[in-house]
Enzyme design. Sequence first.
Site, short mmCIF file in Angstrom:
data_model
loop_
_atom_site.label_atom_id
_atom_site.label_comp_id
_atom_site.label_asym_id
_atom_site.label_seq_id
_atom_site.Cartn_x
_atom_site.Cartn_y
_atom_site.Cartn_z
N ASP A 69 0.87 -1.18 0.00
CA ASP A 69 0.00 0.00 0.00
C ASP A 69 0.91 1.22 0.00
OD1 ASP A 69 -2.31 1.58 0.17
OD2 ASP A 69 -2.20 1.63 2.35
N GLU A 83 -1.25 -1.20 -4.99
CA GLU A 83 -2.49 -0.49 -5.26
C GLU A 83 -2.22 0.69 -6.19
OE1 GLU A 83 -6.15 0.10 -2.49
OE2 GLU A 83 -4.73 1.72 -2.10
N ASP A 85 -2.60 0.77 7.28
CA ASP A 85 -1.85 0.65 6.03
C ASP A 85 -1.42 -0.79 5.79
OD1 ASP A 85 -1.84 3.49 5.32
OD2 ASP A 85 -0.44 3.74 6.99
#
Length: 174
Positions: free
Chosen positions: A7, A70, A142
């Site tokens: 992430d 992502e 996260d």
Amino acid sequence: MKVLGIDPGLRNMGWGVIEVDGPRLRHIGNGVIRSVATEGAGDLGARLSWLFRGLCAVIAEYQPDAAAVEQTFVNKDASGTLKLGQARGIALLAPAEAGIAVGEYAPNAVKKAVVGVGHAGKEQVQHMVRVQLPGVEFDSADAADALAIAICHAHHLQGRSMRVVVAGSRRGAA
């Protein structure tokens, strides 16, 4: 197979590693690489360097076979979006430098793969990550997002291998 989910973030880069064994998923590790802000013009470069070294250390420790990142969504602040894009570049570069193929997924695709709904909230995503990885403890939100990205990639890889098997069996039957 071990899958690393990332992430990306300039201050906090979440990471999560899972093991995929057929349909079973198992939590291996998760955490956050926190960049160190320094004074002066070199601040961004120093942060990116810190993130790169931290992610390389995670890759060296866990030896993943695949990775996923992502995709960046566009913020209202163009400058913030560009900086996040640079952190995302680090998230793509570190696994690529280690010879690991990297998948990329939109946030809604990750949510749909993990929760079943593309516009799920963070709490829903974290709940479903806990369901799919029993006993997992998140280092942070996260890290939970990174585990969700890893789960999404694992599902994608499983679906792709099933298509290859089905396609191969059709050719063999003809």
